[in-house]
Design a protein around this motif. Structure first.
Motif, short mmCIF file in Angstrom:
data_model
loop_
_atom_site.label_atom_id
_atom_site.label_comp_id
_atom_site.label_asym_id
_atom_site.label_seq_id
_atom_site.Cartn_x
_atom_site.Cartn_y
_atom_site.Cartn_z
N HIS A 1 1.04 -1.20 -0.05
CA HIS A 1 -0.10 -0.22 -0.08
C HIS A 1 0.83 1.35 0.27
CE1 HIS A 1 -3.63 -1.93 -0.11
NE2 HIS A 1 -3.84 -2.05 1.25
N LEU A 2 1.90 1.35 0.68
CA LEU A 2 2.72 2.43 0.80
C LEU A 2 3.51 2.63 -0.81
CD1 LEU A 2 5.18 1.73 4.02
CD2 LEU A 2 3.44 3.64 3.70
N GLY A 3 3.61 1.50 -1.13
CA GLY A 3 4.34 1.83 -2.50
C GLY A 3 3.21 2.41 -3.86
N ASP A 4 1.97 1.63 -3.39
CA ASP A 4 0.87 2.06 -4.40
C ASP A 4 0.29 3.40 -4.17
OD1 ASP A 4 1.39 -0.15 -5.92
OD2 ASP A 4 -0.78 -1.02 -5.24
N VAL A 5 0.31 3.79 -2.99
CA VAL A 5 -0.38 5.19 -2.68
C VAL A 5 0.55 6.17 -3.13
CG1 VAL A 5 -0.71 6.83 -0.74
CG2 VAL A 5 -1.49 4.73 -0.56
N GLY A 6 1.88 6.10 -3.11
CA GLY A 6 2.81 7.25 -3.81
C GLY A 6 2.71 7.04 -5.24
N ALA A 7 2.41 5.68 -5.82
CA ALA A 7 2.27 5.60 -7.27
C ALA A 7 1.28 6.13 -7.89
CB ALA A 7 2.65 4.25 -7.67
N ILE A 8 0.18 5.98 -7.19
CA ILE A 8 -1.07 6.40 -7.78
C ILE A 8 -0.99 8.03 -7.80
CG2 ILE A 8 -3.67 7.03 -7.13
CD1 ILE A 8 -3.40 4.05 -5.81
N CYS A 9 -0.57 8.53 -6.96
CA CYS A 9 -0.50 10.15 -6.72
C CYS A 9 0.67 10.61 -7.96
CB CYS A 9 0.18 10.56 -5.46
SG CYS A 9 -1.05 10.34 -4.10
N ASN A 10 1.81 9.81 -7.99
CA ASN A 10 2.66 10.21 -9.07
C ASN A 10 1.89 9.93 -10.53
OD1 ASN A 10 5.55 10.94 -9.42
ND2 ASN A 10 5.65 8.90 -10.69
N ASP A 11 1.09 9.15 -10.79
CA ASP A 11 0.60 9.00 -11.96
C ASP A 11 -0.43 10.46 -12.38
OD1 ASP A 11 1.65 6.73 -12.70
OD2 ASP A 11 -0.03 5.51 -12.20
N VAL A 12 -0.79 11.12 -11.58
CA VAL A 12 -1.52 12.16 -11.89
C VAL A 12 -0.33 13.53 -11.54
CG1 VAL A 12 -3.82 11.53 -11.57
CG2 VAL A 12 -2.70 12.19 -9.57
N GLY A 13 0.75 13.18 -11.42
CA GLY A 13 1.89 14.36 -11.32
C GLY A 13 2.08 14.88 -9.83
N PHE A 14 1.71 14.22 -9.01
CA PHE A 14 1.98 14.81 -7.56
C PHE A 14 3.56 14.07 -7.07
CE2 PHE A 14 0.50 15.12 -3.01
CZ PHE A 14 1.04 16.46 -3.07
N ALA A 15 4.37 14.42 -7.47
CA ALA A 15 5.82 13.42 -7.21
C ALA A 15 5.99 13.70 -5.70
CB ALA A 15 7.05 14.38 -8.06
N PHE A 16 5.55 14.64 -5.00
CA PHE A 16 5.94 14.73 -3.54
C PHE A 16 5.41 13.39 -2.78
CE2 PHE A 16 3.79 15.63 0.57
CZ PHE A 16 4.87 15.90 1.21
N ALA A 17 4.09 13.08 -3.22
CA ALA A 17 3.62 11.80 -2.39
C ALA A 17 4.46 10.66 -2.84
CB ALA A 17 2.32 11.67 -2.93
N TRP A 18 4.93 10.64 -4.23
CA TRP A 18 5.92 9.51 -4.47
C TRP A 18 6.99 9.39 -3.76
CZ3 TRP A 18 10.28 8.10 -6.55
CH2 TRP A 18 10.44 6.52 -6.89
N PHE A 19 7.70 10.46 -3.50
CA PHE A 19 9.07 10.23 -2.83
C PHE A 19 8.64 10.15 -1.39
CE2 PHE A 19 10.41 13.13 -6.57
CZ PHE A 19 11.67 12.21 -6.96
N GLN A 20 7.66 10.69 -0.95
CA GLN A 20 7.58 10.46 0.65
C GLN A 20 7.26 8.96 0.58
OE1 GLN A 20 8.01 12.29 3.13
NE2 GLN A 20 8.44 14.29 2.11
N PHE A 21 6.41 8.21 0.09
CA PHE A 21 5.85 7.14 0.38
C PHE A 21 6.90 6.18 -0.05
CE2 PHE A 21 1.96 9.33 1.15
CZ PHE A 21 1.17 8.46 1.99
N SER A 22 7.63 6.43 -1.05
CA SER A 22 8.77 5.44 -1.52
C SER A 22 9.89 5.15 -0.51
CB SER A 22 9.09 5.60 -2.89
OG SER A 22 9.86 6.94 -3.18
N ARG A 23 9.94 6.46 0.15
CA ARG A 23 10.84 6.67 1.41
C ARG A 23 10.35 5.60 2.42
NH1 ARG A 23 10.83 9.83 5.88
NH2 ARG A 23 9.06 10.78 5.19
#
Lengths: 175, 530
Positions: free
Chosen positions: B277-299
């Motif tokens: 879920h951590l990986g996907d929450v970040g990836a879902i946000c990243n797929d609409v261009g919200f990179a902040f969430a991707w970096f935070q959740f992938s961390r």
């Protein structure tokens, strides 16, 4: 927005601590990687990743190369969407017979000189899945391979070292 | 065998079957939670019609070649009570009525059975091949006993170029073929879009590219070997699939793993769910261009995986679940570290989640995108967080609990909207609930051993394992052969029932929103293709 900025500031740069738990230190691997890229590929390496039938474990770890701890982009390495833009092909396996033709097509689409790394125990020799009516086995049974990164799956640090090794070997050869 | 509340409907259903003149007989089935009915092949379709009318949910179908017959089993469920329907057909005339007219969920599983065992479903609405591309011929069936596992290929396997996709015609309609090789670092599959302007008119999935013969490979393995294979059905669900397979084997062998091992399996399953879920929450946000969430959740995901490696020896928890228990244990020191890291993660989520929720441009892209209506989700038998985001309140851990969940209260988050935002909200809520359960499991961790030696199963013994994986219900069937070796293994990943939902929920959305819709479902290709 303030909250976002506050969180970014508080998080800081986490890329540094990654060096602590990789041996040799990730920073060292990264710097050698950068040096190899300067010699070999004008400072940048474009990687195309192809899943030729994996269980998706290798993909999770290849993905991790982009997270802030490994941040492989800082060394000039990036993942590209088309094999036509790629210097290096990262293939996870085993190569299923249903992906055999697609993998050949991807390889053929790459400009030369091109490098191929077989990722994971399955990419190396078929791993748990071996050779069967449905599986060709390792990547080398379908396209030429320059290096292998074993593991089930290999860790991001192992993947970085594997990429470096192949580049160093390639850099030692005449262009 | 369970009776009681979960099977309150069973006797009435049996009476209805007899009222419709179906030849049914309750028989001893695989060890596990399901009651088993033997049916006449001719009644197979009528049974499904009655079951659908009675409100049973369709879960799975699989077959086994036991010359000269092919035994076919279908699993259904109602109110937490599982029902296994069984019949057998002659290998020379393997013909059965289809369940698909009554249960759309049965569509692809039946075609899989047709491709691998040669069972012909007479009134199936779609006679096309499914998992079979060109690695074997139309009249060859890899799961028949006379088909060799290591058959030599006559040469390179040609691409499956002439699959008859559905066509849409009309002014302005165009087609976009995507895959099997995609632009990102993901698994292979083919998507055929018919679009008009930016809007998707129709999406058709073509899967089977990662078929690597898992069911055939299982034949002849020992218990350890099967657990290893189960851990590689879908790499992101290694705990879930290994647990289901081990549960099936242990039930077949009447072997009870120690309570500490089962609680540890629960803990490992929580850790797997949280990582994904951590990986996907970040990836879902990243797929609409919200990179902040991707970096935070992938961390956060990376830190979580490093704890996995340190305490359990593997970043994805491979090899932790084994027949008879677990191969890992937690020392008092590690116990404190895990609890501390989980508390820190909970604190991080408290900071991050409001940022996601209050970001208007993120919510604007997710709300109303990729809607899966509840009726459609019910009809397709959708599972896991995809079902829960469409209003279906379902979770094996609560509805048909197994230890340790029979000792815990499992909260099940449900949202009504069925869009990407709802799937994201359910996943975030599952992160929080997962962390609560993680803490409870650490608190209740019983003492004692983590493993009892595997002692083999009686010839012919069968077991059914059913667990809630991070994607949803995972089912595993195992039958042992005359020498105690595995004769048949069938794992039903929840992706089988969630892939069709993606085809539906993309309708009317714009083509560029496909990645975010796909990621919000995140079905496994490997778990489906087998």
């Amino acid at each position: 927005m303030l909250r976002t900025l506050y969180k970014i500031a508080r998080t800081g740069v986490v890329s540094e601590p990654a060096a602590k738990d990789a041996a040799p230190a990730l920073e060292v691997v990264g710097e050698r990687l950068r040096a190899a890229l300067v010699r070999r590929l004008s400072r940048s390496l474009a990687i195309r990743q192809v899943d030729a039938g994996s269980c998706n474990g290798c993909e999770l770890e290849i993905h991790a190369l982009d997270n802030p701890y490994y941040a492989i982009e800082r060394y000039g390495v990036r993942f590209v969407a088309s094999p036509r833009h790629a210097d290096l092909l990262l293939v996870t396996g085993p190569v299923s017979r249903h992906m055999e033709a697609a993998l050949r097509a991807v390889y053929e689409a790459m400009p030369e000189p091109r490098l191929v790394i077989a990722v994971g125990d399955c990419g190396a020799d078929g791993g748990e899945f071996g050779v069967s009516y449905a599986s060709c086995g390792g990547v080398a049974s379908v396209i030429p391979v320059d290096g292998v990164v074993r593991g089930c799956p290999p860790t991001p640090a192992e993947l970085m070292r594997g990429i470096l090794e192949v580049l160093e070997i390639a850099a030692g050869q005449p262009k | 065998m369970s009776t009681g509340g979960a099977f309150a409907w069973f006797e009435a259903f049996l009476a209805d079957c007899r009222g419709e003149n179906l030849l049914v007989e309750e028989v001893a089935g695989p060890a596990g939670p399901a009651r088993c009915l033997r049916l006449d092949p001719e009644d197979w379709g009528a049974f499904a019609r009655l079951a659908a009318r009675t409100g049973l949910r369709w879960c799975a179908v699989w077959g086994e070649h036991r010359p000269p017959r092919i035994v076919v089993s279908a699993c259904l469920e109602r109110a937490g009570g599982y029902l296994l329907a069984r019949t057998a057909v002659e290998e020379a005339t393997p013909v059965l009525p289809s369940h698909t007219p009554h249960y759309p969920a049965a569509d692809r599983p039946e075609r899989h059975l047709q491709d691998l065992l040669g069972v012909v479903f007479t009134d199936h609405p779609d006679a096309r091949r499914w998992v079979r591309h060109r690695a074997w011929g139309e009249s060859e069936f890899p799961l028949r006993r006379d088909f060799p596992l290591r058959r030599e290929a006559p040469g390179p396997t040609p691409p499956d170029a002439d699959y008859p996709f559905l066509r849409t015609e009309g002014a302005g309609v165009y087609e976009i073929p995507v895959g099997p090789v995609h632009a990102g670092i993901i698994e292979p599959g083919h998507f055929r879009f018919q679009a008009i302007g930016e809007a998707v008119l129709n999406l058709e999935e073509r899967l089977g590219y990662t078929h690597k013969g898992i069911e055939k490979l299982a034949e002849g393995r020992d218990a350890e070997g099967l657990a290893r294979l189960a851990g590689r059905v879908s790499g992101d669900s290694t705990v879930g699939h290994t647990w289901a397979a081990c549960q099936a084997m242990e039930r077949a062998a009447q072997l009870e793993p120690p309570p500490r091992a089962l609680a540890l399996r629960g803990l490992l399953a929580k850790r797997e769910r949280i990582a994904n879920h951590l990986g996907d929450v970040g990836a879902i946000c990243n797929d609409v261009g919200f990179a902040f969430a991707w970096f935070q959740f992938s961390r956060l995901r990376e830190r979580w995986q490093r704890d996995n490696a340190r305490v359990f020896g593997h970043r994805l928890l491979r090899g932790a679940v084994v027949p008879g228990g677990t191969a890992v244990d937690v020392s008092p020191q590690e116990h404190r570290e895990l609890a501390g890291a989980a508390a820190a993660l909970a604190h991080e989520l408290d900071e991050l989640v409001p940022i996601l929720e209050e970001n208007a441009s993120l919510q604007d892209r997710l709300v109303g995108t990729g809607v899966l209506p509840r009726e459609t989700a019910e009809r397709l038998g959708t599972l896991g967080y995809v079902a829960r985001a469409s209003g279906i309140d379902r979770d094996v851990r609560r509805d048909a609990p197994y230890f340790p969940y029979d000792r815990l209260e499992v909260r099940v988050p449900v949202r009504a909207a069925g869009d990407v935002a709802a799937r994201l909200a359910v996943r975030i809520e599952e992160l929080r609930i997962g962390l609560e359960l993680h803490a409870r499991l650490l608190d209740m961790l019983p003492g004692g051993a983590v493993r009892v030696p595997w002692r083999g199963a009686a010839p012919g013994a069968e077991g059914l394992g059913i667990v809630e994986g991070w994607r949803g219900e995972i089912l595993a069937f195992v039958r042992f052969g005359p020498r105690g070796e595995v004769a048949r293994y069938y794992p039903r990943d929840p992706s089988w029932l969630n892939w069709p939902a993606l085809e539906v929920l993309i309708d009317g959305n714009i083509v560029p929103d496909f990645p975010v819709c796909n990621k919000s479902v995140n079905a496994s290709y490997s778990g489906h293709d087998l």
